[in-house]
Design an enzyme around this catalytic site. Structure first.
Site, short mmCIF file in Angstrom:
data_model
loop_
_atom_site.label_atom_id
_atom_site.label_comp_id
_atom_site.label_asym_id
_atom_site.label_seq_id
_atom_site.Cartn_x
_atom_site.Cartn_y
_atom_site.Cartn_z
N TYR A 192 10.68 2.58 44.79
CA TYR A 192 10.36 2.77 46.20
C TYR A 192 10.40 1.43 46.90
O TYR A 192 10.26 0.37 46.29
CB TYR A 192 9.01 3.46 46.38
CG TYR A 192 7.82 2.54 46.51
CD1 TYR A 192 7.41 2.08 47.77
CD2 TYR A 192 7.11 2.13 45.40
CE1 TYR A 192 6.32 1.24 47.89
CE2 TYR A 192 6.01 1.30 45.53
CZ TYR A 192 5.62 0.84 46.78
OH TYR A 192 4.55 0.00 46.90
N PHE A 222 -2.69 3.24 44.87
CA PHE A 222 -1.83 3.90 43.89
C PHE A 222 -1.06 2.88 43.05
O PHE A 222 -1.01 2.98 41.81
CB PHE A 222 -0.86 4.84 44.62
CG PHE A 222 0.17 5.49 43.76
CD1 PHE A 222 -0.08 6.72 43.16
CD2 PHE A 222 1.42 4.90 43.56
CE1 PHE A 222 0.88 7.33 42.37
CE2 PHE A 222 2.38 5.50 42.78
CZ PHE A 222 2.11 6.73 42.17
N ASP A 223 -0.46 1.88 43.69
CA ASP A 223 0.34 0.87 42.97
C ASP A 223 -0.49 0.12 41.94
O ASP A 223 -0.10 -0.02 40.78
CB ASP A 223 0.92 -0.15 43.96
CG ASP A 223 1.88 0.46 44.95
OD1 ASP A 223 1.60 1.55 45.47
OD2 ASP A 223 2.91 -0.18 45.23
N THR A 224 -1.64 -0.37 42.40
CA THR A 224 -2.49 -1.16 41.51
C THR A 224 -2.95 -0.34 40.32
O THR A 224 -2.92 -0.81 39.18
CB THR A 224 -3.71 -1.69 42.28
OG1 THR A 224 -3.27 -2.49 43.38
CG2 THR A 224 -4.60 -2.53 41.38
#
Length: 391
Positions: free
Chosen positions: A98, A190-192
């Site tokens: 993404y 979310f990424d972390t």
């Protein structure tokens, strides 16, 4: 031919958007032109609209109708993490990725981002704005918040990655499918959480220095995002301490496991190998009184190799019965020849009139190297239950 083979690999690029009517058309057109013109692999761009209230969804559907390899998806609930989870969990591409709709990251970093995943070298890949080779243009406030947050991750959570928040990431799809059930956040954390979970399971995270130009018209609420991230960190820390953060992983993803059967075979092979080495040393010492070093080594090695193969056949690799016993001995002679070459070579290279103790040290070291080769040959070839034999 090579280009056609590359095109069979598929990379899905997700662009999560919420009320991005201003930038969506120009950014998607630019991204599509770049990938169509320079990217050597097959690609698909998925515009993931999460609950936009402006003209974002209309523009997304228009772009999907105008540009090949572009599709649009609409979610009724807001959340970047929710949009990524929805697309990634259903993707059949080799790699899912993404990037932010403002394309703040230089697109020349995209191939270095996904190439290690397609080759199997890494499991996840992230762009980092905090590497020395990165070139970043952004205000001091964002710079301070970003560096403070990543410092907190490293000091409190023990994170090994440098930049958790850069909107430029990619994951092997099978890895994403395995990790997503363990990620709770649906927003910016979310990424972390995904990266922390990946590190906890020993997965390989590749970092790519990127050139980054901050979008002054960004819709991100910095203070609210920072507070949500801190709450997310507290939750993940609690789950880690309680053990709840561990999720079941497929054998092909879990890095901590030995190949099938090896956990049982290694200690048994070591026991047999220790006995064989002691027997070899006794034989070599006895024969050394009547034979030359090279001849004593060859005889002692041959006798112990035959016995070693017979014991390993039954005790280590679980082969019973007499069927195939002679074939196993003949094939194992290759391992014997490797050991003979190494030990004889070590003795041959010794200076004349060296002490008996030096000879013993030389053959023991050479035998150690030959033992590793022997185990690999016996495991993957001689006693491999899945090998195909021909008459």
């Amino acid at each position: 031919m090579e280009t056609a083979a590359l095109r069979t690999r598929l990379v899905e690029v997700v662009v999560p958007v919420h009320n991005e009517q201003r930038a969506l058309r120009a950014s998607t057109t630019r991204l599509h032109a770049y990938l169509a013109g320079t990217f050597p692999y097959g690609f698909r761009i998925t515009i993931a609209d999460n609950a936009s209230t402006d003209d974002t969804w209309r523009i997304a559907t228009e772009l999907a109708g105008e540009l090949p390899h572009v599709r649009a998806l609409h979610l009724d609930e807001k959340g970047r993490g929710r949009a990524l989870r929805h697309v990634w969990s259903r993707s059949e591409a080799d790699v899912v990725s993404y990037m932010d709709v403002d394309l703040s990251t230089d697109l020349d970093a995209f191939l270095p981002l996904v190439a290690p995943l397609l080759s199997g070298h890494s499991d996840l890949a992230i762009g980092t704005r905090l590497a020395r080779a990165s070139r970043v243009e952004r205000g001091p406030k964002r710079e301070l918040i970003s560096r403070s947050y990543n410092l907190l991750l490293r000091s409190v959570m023990g994170a090994g990655f440098s930049d958790a928040q850069c909107g430029f990431k990619a994951v092997r799809t099978e890895i994403a499918h395995a990790l997503l059930p363990g990620v709770e956040d649906e927003q910016w954390f979310f990424d972390t959480e995904l990266l922390l979970l990946a590190e906890r399971h020993g997965l390989r995270i590749h970092e790519v220095p990127v050139d980054w130009v901050d979008d002054p018209d960004s819709r991100v609420d910095i203070l609210r995002t920072a507070m949500d991230d801190l709450r997310g960190l507290a939750r993940v820390a609690r789950e880690t301490l309680s053990g709840a953060a561990r999720i079941p992983m497929p054998a092909r993803v879990e890095r901590a496991e030995l190949p099938k059967g090896m956990a049982r075979q290694l200690p048994r092979f070591a026991i047999v190998g220790t006995g064989s080495t002691l027997a070899y040393l006794v034989l070599f010492s006895s024969l050394r009184e009547i034979l030359s070093p090279l001849a004593a080594n060859a005889v002692a090695l041959l006798v112990t190799a035959v016995a070693n193969t017979a014991v390993n056949r039954r005790f280590t690799f679980g082969v019973t019965g007499s069927a195939g016993a002679m074939r196993h001995q003949l094939e194992a002679l290759i391992a014997f020849l490797v050991g003979l070459t190494l030990t004889s070579g070590s003795l041959f290279l010794l200076p004349d009139r060296v002490s008996y103790g030096v000879e013993l040290i030389a053959v023991v070291i050479a035998n150690a190297a030959a033992t590793l080769v022997r185990f690999l040959l016996l495991r993957v070839w001689v006693f491999n239950p899945e090998r195909k034999t021909t008459r």
